[in-house]
Design a protein around this motif. Structure first.
Motif, mmCIF file in Angstrom:
data_model
loop_
_atom_site.group_PDB
_atom_site.id
_atom_site.type_symbol
_atom_site.label_atom_id
_atom_site.label_comp_id
_atom_site.label_asym_id
_atom_site.label_seq_id
_atom_site.Cartn_x
_atom_site.Cartn_y
_atom_site.Cartn_z
ATOM 1 N N ASP A 490 0.824 -1.212 0.000
ATOM 2 C CA ASP A 490 0.000 0.000 0.000
ATOM 3 C C ASP A 490 0.854 1.257 0.000
ATOM 4 N N GLY A 493 2.435 3.325 -3.535
ATOM 5 C CA GLY A 493 1.781 4.287 -4.414
ATOM 6 C C GLY A 493 1.486 3.744 -5.799
ATOM 7 N N VAL A 495 -0.390 0.852 -6.311
ATOM 8 C CA VAL A 495 -1.476 -0.120 -6.262
ATOM 9 C C VAL A 495 -2.701 0.476 -5.567
ATOM 10 N N LYS A 496 -3.901 0.227 -6.125
ATOM 11 C CA LYS A 496 -5.144 0.664 -5.483
ATOM 12 C C LYS A 496 -5.576 -0.300 -4.383
ATOM 13 N N GLU A 497 -5.553 -1.582 -4.708
ATOM 14 C CA GLU A 497 -5.961 -2.620 -3.762
ATOM 15 C C GLU A 497 -4.997 -3.796 -3.863
ATOM 16 N N VAL A 518 -4.831 -4.560 -7.796
ATOM 17 C CA VAL A 518 -5.397 -3.664 -8.799
ATOM 18 C C VAL A 518 -4.443 -2.488 -8.933
ATOM 19 N N PRO A 519 -3.808 -2.289 -10.100
ATOM 20 C CA PRO A 519 -2.847 -1.195 -10.260
ATOM 21 C C PRO A 519 -3.523 0.169 -10.131
ATOM 22 N N SER A 520 -2.732 1.167 -9.760
ATOM 23 C CA SER A 520 -3.279 2.512 -9.589
ATOM 24 C C SER A 520 -3.237 3.322 -10.881
ATOM 25 N N GLY A 521 -2.641 2.787 -11.928
ATOM 26 C CA GLY A 521 -2.580 3.510 -13.194
ATOM 27 C C GLY A 521 -2.476 2.555 -14.353
ATOM 28 N N ASN A 522 -2.357 3.123 -15.549
ATOM 29 C CA ASN A 522 -2.312 2.303 -16.763
ATOM 30 C C ASN A 522 -0.900 1.822 -17.097
ATOM 31 N N ASP A 550 -8.504 -6.079 -12.715
ATOM 32 C CA ASP A 550 -9.175 -4.772 -12.720
ATOM 33 C C ASP A 550 -9.992 -4.533 -11.467
ATOM 34 N N ALA A 551 -10.410 -5.616 -10.818
ATOM 35 C CA ALA A 551 -11.232 -5.487 -9.608
ATOM 36 C C ALA A 551 -11.126 -6.765 -8.795
#
Length: 607
Positions: A490, A493, A495-497, A518-522, A550-551
């Protein structure tokens, strides 16, 4: 004998051998069962007793060094005197960051003699995790080996020590002869120690059996590492239970240990057992499968300390005519799987496997006193195996709030009753201690330690280890906290989840780490995340597998469906997801293909 059954006849067949060892067993039971916490029976007195009885016999063997019991006791006395001169007193603590070498044992013993507890820092830790661990026990000083100065220097500015000169340097050499050159902000400990008195310390308030001798770090069940205090009593239980009752060690024995001494199995169990025999303790910095048997022959070892992974690595070595060219017949440790138990004994000529079950912080332990196959043995402590919720370490309670024991032979969650005799030392953090206690389990007011491990009864109160449950898994002989790894991820920076868990790889011990994220960007770069993780986690805690999605599915109450994800492992069955693996001897993550998955499952890679 059936590998999943111990019978009364099996026990009876072991009795003649036990009768021959009766004097050692009786003596061992005395030390194992001592109850008086105020008794002046400690790690320091055990070493002093050996120095009196076996003064000129070897105590420690390391590389080309041979240190006798008399020399080792005098060395630890000088260290004790040094700490006293620096203002340390009973009840204080210091941190120890040293690789496996004689200096570590001397520091621990010297500190123990004056009632100072040593926090055994994991030499694989770095960055934020090391910083957190050092801060848990508020050490007055820290002893840093030359081999780990760079690692410690990276975090020391963020640490606070209640001492004017807290940094002690120990050269990476034979410090009984050469002192090396300490960095400018460190005290050269070996040089200072060399001028101190070698007499046994005489104290008005000496340490007692119930006092804390060491702090061992455990991942526990959640979050960052926790510090578990270990009293002198833990050494006494290993001294009596393993050194005498199980192995009946003598001064003629040599105990070979490659396990890290920052863990309880290496420091408390293996060294504690060695103390009981007045035996020699042969050390190696780190385990090497290719050098193992050469070392055994070099030291003329009779016994060795193991974890299950170590045994599997040895079995994976090509068979050799030298496999039985040694006098090693006894082994002490944990995690030897039934699937390789007999094969290991037969190939290497092992006669006694003293398999045990214990934890750094726990109040319960098991030992294979009768030398049965495929079992952690039995325990004199009160315990139960209870029903639990799959995939968790949570016991099932009935409508009355009580727990339910499993049917004999079925896997159950092991819990140990907390009593005056079988007390729970817990952690330095009260909240973490309370989370490990189950209250009102079978009656109002009772309390039980939750081991988080699943075992089963295979007869005559002998248990067999099944699995580690909940938010901790075991890999490379280390406990890995999923929450700890998630927290580090976490902080990247990137990764979202993220969900971390352990997955099984065929023909390996324990479970390898895996993360679904789930990545935080493309522009997510797996290797950039790997580099970040390597800077902030021990190598064994870095996820071997990574699933990018993606989720992440959740339940109706927004809890992650962790069991479903864990069951998928590193398979490629889930559409629209990529799975990566950090393959052995590679520097980055590799995108998995069906062919690579097949190679992993067939054992083509040696994880």
């Amino acid at each position: 004998m059936n590998q999943d059954n111990v019978t009364a006849m099996d026990i009876a067949r072991s009795l003649p051998g036990m009768l021959r060892r009766f004097p050692a067993i009786a003596k061992g039971y005395y030390y194992y069962s001592v109850k008086d916490k105020q008794k002046a029976l400690t790690l320091g007195t055990l070493v002093e007793n050996n120095a009196e009885k076996y003064r000129d016999r070897p105590a420690i063997l390391f590389e080309d060094r041979r240190i006798t019991w008399g020399e080792f006791n005098a060395w630890s006395n000088r260290i004790a005197a040094f700490f006293l001169a620096r203002g340390l007193k009973k009840g204080d603590s210091i941190a120890v960051l040293l690789e496996n070498r004689p200096e570590l044992l001397a520091v621990v013993t010297g500190a123990a003699k004056i009632g100072v507890a040593c926090a055994m820092m994991n030499t694989s830790q770095k960055g934020r995790v090391l910083e957190h661990s050092a801060g848990l026990v508020s050490p007055k000083m820290v002893v840093v080996g030359e081999e780990l100065v760079a690692t410690f220097d990276a975090v020391k500015a963020n640490l606070e020590f209640d001492h004017p000169s807290p940094f002690l340097f120990v050269a990476d050499s034979n410090t009984l002869e050469t002192f090396g050159n300490a960095p400018s902000d460190y005290i050269n400990m070996a040089q200072e120690v060399s001028t101190c008195s070698s007499d046994n310390p005489v104290l008005t308030d000496p340490p007692r059996m119930g006092d804390t001798a060491i702090f061992l770090y455990t991942s526990g069940t959640t979050g960052l590492p926790k510090a578990a205090p270990g009293s002198h009593n833990k050494f006494l239980k290993a001294y009596g239970g393993f050194g005498l009752m199980s192995l009946s060690l003598t001064p003629e024995d040599v105990f070979y240990c490659t396990l890290p001494l920052y863990h309880g199995t290496g420091l408390v169990v293996c060294w504690g057992a060695t103390l009981a025999g007045g035996s020699a303790f042969a050390l190696r910095r780190k385990f090497s499968a290719s050098a193992f048997w050469d070392d055994v022959r070099h030291y003329n070892a009779t016994t060795f300390g193991y974890i299950g992974e170590l045994c599997r690595y040895l079995l994976n070595q090509p068979p050799s005519e030298q496999d039985r060219n040694h006098r090693l017949t006894k082994m002490l440790g944990n995690g030897l799987r039934p699937s390789i138990w007999k094969e290991f004994k037969d190939r290497f000529g092992i006669e006694t496997i003293s398999e045990l079950y214990a934890s750094s912080e726990g109040n319960i332990g098991f030992s294979n006193f009768f030398n049965m196959d495929n079992t952690v043995g039995l325990s004199t402590a009160p315990y139960k195996l209870v029903k639990f919720h799959d995939g968790t370490r949570d016991p099932i309670r009935d409508d009355n709030g009580r727990m339910q024991e499993v049917v004999k032979g079925e896997p159950g969650l092991l819990i140990g009753e907390i009593t005056k005799k079988w007390f729970f030392e817990g952690y330095t953090q009260k909240e973490a201690t309370e989370k490990s206690i189950l209250r009102d389990a079978f009656k109002d007011g009772d309390a039980w330690f939750n081991t988080g491990d699943v075992l089963k009864d295979i007869g005559c109160r002998h248990l067999q280890f099944v699995d580690r449950m909940g938010d901790t898994f075991r890999w490379k002989g280390e406990n890995v906290s999923t929450n700890e790894v998630e927290n580090i991820i976490d902080g990247s920076g990137m990764v979202k989840e993220a969900i971390v868990y352990g997955v099984e790889i065929p023909n390996t011990n324990g479970k390898a780490g895996m993360v679904t994220l789930v990545p935080s960007g493309n522009n997510f770069d797996p290797d950039k995340l790997l580099s970040y993780l390597q800077d902030n986690l021990p190598a064994y805690a870095v996820p071997v597998f990574m699933r990018v999605t993606d989720a992440i599915d959740t339940t109706g109450t927004f809890k992650y469906r962790k069991v479903d994800i864990q069951n998928a492992g590193y398979s490629l069955d889930r559409p629209h997801e990529e799975v990566f693996a950090w393959l052995p001897k590679t520097e980055g993550y590799t995108l998995l293909t069906p062919e690579l998955v097949s190679d992993i499952n067939s054992g083509q890679f040696k994880f």
